[in-house]
Design an enzyme around this catalytic site. Sequence first.
Site, mmCIF file in Angstrom:
data_model
loop_
_atom_site.group_PDB
_atom_site.id
_atom_site.type_symbol
_atom_site.label_atom_id
_atom_site.label_comp_id
_atom_site.label_asym_id
_atom_site.label_seq_id
_atom_site.Cartn_x
_atom_site.Cartn_y
_atom_site.Cartn_z
ATOM 1 N N ASP A 83 48.255 10.588 14.953
ATOM 2 C CA ASP A 83 47.347 11.631 15.429
ATOM 3 C C ASP A 83 45.979 10.950 15.543
ATOM 4 O O ASP A 83 45.468 10.439 14.538
ATOM 5 C CB ASP A 83 47.323 12.762 14.389
ATOM 6 C CG ASP A 83 46.311 13.849 14.746
ATOM 7 O OD1 ASP A 83 45.512 13.654 15.683
ATOM 8 O OD2 ASP A 83 46.330 14.892 14.062
ATOM 9 N N LYS A 108 34.140 13.549 29.430
ATOM 10 C CA LYS A 108 34.244 12.271 30.147
ATOM 11 C C LYS A 108 32.880 11.596 30.286
ATOM 12 O O LYS A 108 32.759 10.380 30.105
ATOM 13 C CB LYS A 108 34.907 12.472 31.517
ATOM 14 C CG LYS A 108 36.410 12.781 31.430
ATOM 15 C CD LYS A 108 37.172 11.661 30.720
ATOM 16 C CE LYS A 108 38.659 11.900 30.626
ATOM 17 N NZ LYS A 108 39.330 10.954 29.730
ATOM 18 N N GLY A 159 48.367 7.704 22.660
ATOM 19 C CA GLY A 159 48.836 8.579 23.744
ATOM 20 C C GLY A 159 49.926 7.922 24.567
ATOM 21 O O GLY A 159 50.011 8.113 25.782
ATOM 22 N N GLY A 217 52.227 9.941 27.010
ATOM 23 C CA GLY A 217 51.624 10.725 28.088
ATOM 24 C C GLY A 217 51.959 10.168 29.464
ATOM 25 O O GLY A 217 52.712 9.199 29.588
ATOM 26 N N GLN A 218 51.373 10.788 30.494
ATOM 27 C CA GLN A 218 51.709 10.399 31.869
ATOM 28 C C GLN A 218 51.375 8.929 32.130
ATOM 29 O O GLN A 218 52.194 8.193 32.665
ATOM 30 C CB GLN A 218 50.960 11.288 32.878
ATOM 31 C CG GLN A 218 51.478 11.102 34.297
ATOM 32 C CD GLN A 218 50.480 11.492 35.382
ATOM 33 O OE1 GLN A 218 49.286 11.674 35.120
ATOM 34 N NE2 GLN A 218 50.968 11.607 36.604
ATOM 35 N N TYR A 244 36.144 19.228 30.061
ATOM 36 C CA TYR A 244 36.736 17.905 30.313
ATOM 37 C C TYR A 244 35.669 16.956 30.884
ATOM 38 O O TYR A 244 35.539 15.809 30.438
ATOM 39 C CB TYR A 244 37.885 18.099 31.297
ATOM 40 C CG TYR A 244 38.672 16.866 31.678
ATOM 41 C CD1 TYR A 244 39.457 16.202 30.745
ATOM 42 C CD2 TYR A 244 38.669 16.403 33.004
ATOM 43 C CE1 TYR A 244 40.217 15.108 31.123
ATOM 44 C CE2 TYR A 244 39.432 15.317 33.380
ATOM 45 C CZ TYR A 244 40.205 14.674 32.435
ATOM 46 O OH TYR A 244 40.961 13.589 32.803
ATOM 47 N N ASP A 283 51.842 7.657 19.288
ATOM 48 C CA ASP A 283 51.631 9.001 19.827
ATOM 49 C C ASP A 283 51.823 9.996 18.693
ATOM 50 O O ASP A 283 52.396 9.663 17.648
ATOM 51 C CB ASP A 283 52.615 9.296 20.968
ATOM 52 C CG ASP A 283 52.083 10.368 21.916
ATOM 53 O OD1 ASP A 283 51.786 10.051 23.081
ATOM 54 O OD2 ASP A 283 51.935 11.536 21.488
ATOM 55 N N ILE A 284 51.413 11.224 18.931
ATOM 56 C CA ILE A 284 51.534 12.260 17.895
ATOM 57 C C ILE A 284 52.981 12.726 17.749
ATOM 58 O O ILE A 284 53.352 13.317 16.750
ATOM 59 C CB ILE A 284 50.570 13.436 18.190
ATOM 60 C CG1 ILE A 284 50.374 14.309 16.966
ATOM 61 C CG2 ILE A 284 51.033 14.236 19.406
ATOM 62 C CD1 ILE A 284 49.122 15.156 17.003
ATOM 63 N N ARG A 285 53.784 12.471 18.793
ATOM 64 C CA ARG A 285 55.209 12.843 18.692
ATOM 65 C C ARG A 285 56.066 11.628 19.038
ATOM 66 O O ARG A 285 55.646 10.763 19.825
ATOM 67 C CB ARG A 285 55.536 14.018 19.626
ATOM 68 C CG ARG A 285 55.338 13.693 21.071
ATOM 69 C CD ARG A 285 55.380 14.914 21.978
ATOM 70 N NE ARG A 285 54.783 14.556 23.271
ATOM 71 C CZ ARG A 285 55.422 14.005 24.270
ATOM 72 N NH1 ARG A 285 56.706 13.734 24.180
ATOM 73 N NH2 ARG A 285 54.802 13.696 25.401
HETATM 74 C C1 AKB Z 1 43.163 16.186 35.761
HETATM 75 O O1 AKB Z 1 43.492 16.790 36.812
HETATM 76 O O2 AKB Z 1 42.666 16.735 34.776
HETATM 77 C C2 AKB Z 1 43.339 14.675 35.722
HETATM 78 C C3 AKB Z 1 42.094 13.987 36.172
HETATM 79 C C4 AKB Z 1 41.768 13.875 37.603
HETATM 80 O O3 AKB Z 1 41.359 13.520 35.353
HETATM 81 N N1 AKB Z 1 44.454 14.298 36.531
#
Ligand code: AKB
Length: 316
Positions: free
Chosen positions: A49, A142, A8, A11-12, A138, A34-36
């Site tokens: 990937d 996590k 990744g 990414g950010q 998400y 990364d994938i790209r």
């Molecule tokens: C999100 O908003 O999904 C992330 C996080 C807090 O994990 N920035």
Amino acid sequence: MKKIMITGACGQIGSELVEKLRRDYGTDNVLATDIRKPAEMTGPFEILDVMDAEKMMQLAQDFEADTLMHMAALLSATAENNPVFAWNLNMGGLMNALETARKLNLQFFTPSSIGAFGPSTEKENTAQDTLQRPTTMYGVNKVAGELLCDYYYTKFGVDTRGVRFPGLISNVTLPGGGTTDYAVEIYYKAITEGHYTSYIAEGTYMDMMYMPDALDAIVDLMEADGDRLVHRNAFNITAMSFEPSQIAAAIKKYIPSFEMNYEVDPARQEIADSWPDSLDCSAAKEEWDFKANYDLDRMTKDMIEKLTLKLKNQAS
Ligand code: AKB
């Protein structure tokens, strides 16, 4: 950490982490994947990937990595729109990365998030060890990820480490698909349009952190003496907690004409409402001396200076 592979990497977090690690450990000692393919990248890079377990293992082996930082994941709002894909990518990618670390005996980092908490968790000064019943895909990913990393440490002795990141604010790479993204977008809009419409409601507090502090935290935790670590994989860390009108007021100090209004997005608001207002990060302070250098005002000053310059250069 001497030879570090990152997933990744575009990414950010990944894009800035690669730069920092290359400054600290040497360009050739950091393999970005990364994938790209990124538009610009100097130094080792491979397309990967994270669902491709075999290629991940092969790349780590060929690079002779001793550390794997697994950053590839879908963020909260995107995951909520596509929960099955989120489960497959977030959990499948993590399992592949943990297996690579186990088989090649690599030190391992992957981030958790404030999203690992849910509405039944205490809102303020949320404890390190507390109730975790998230209501988003998400969050489910996590929590499962935190437990898996603990499992790989206790069962197989893999040196797994991780933090629960708050919303991260940076002037380099835009986040994508997160709930806390408003706190980045607001700076871009303040500079380019003098105005921002917030999709998060006034009064909604969330923890946040400026990217330089987040990158230091990753390196400090990875370099910390393992004997001091009790929690290892899911340290609460934060630098500030604010709600939209407070970040708007901070920006107004530097751009007095800045205005903000609200058009709340119910989906992202529901996610934000289910997360803590503020975290207790005393375990991270005690176990590996975590500290953050940027508060809201210092971050705002730096964001506005750096972004103004960047946007001006892009325009010319
Ligand atoms: C999100 O908003 O999904 C992330 C996080 C807090 O994990 N920035």
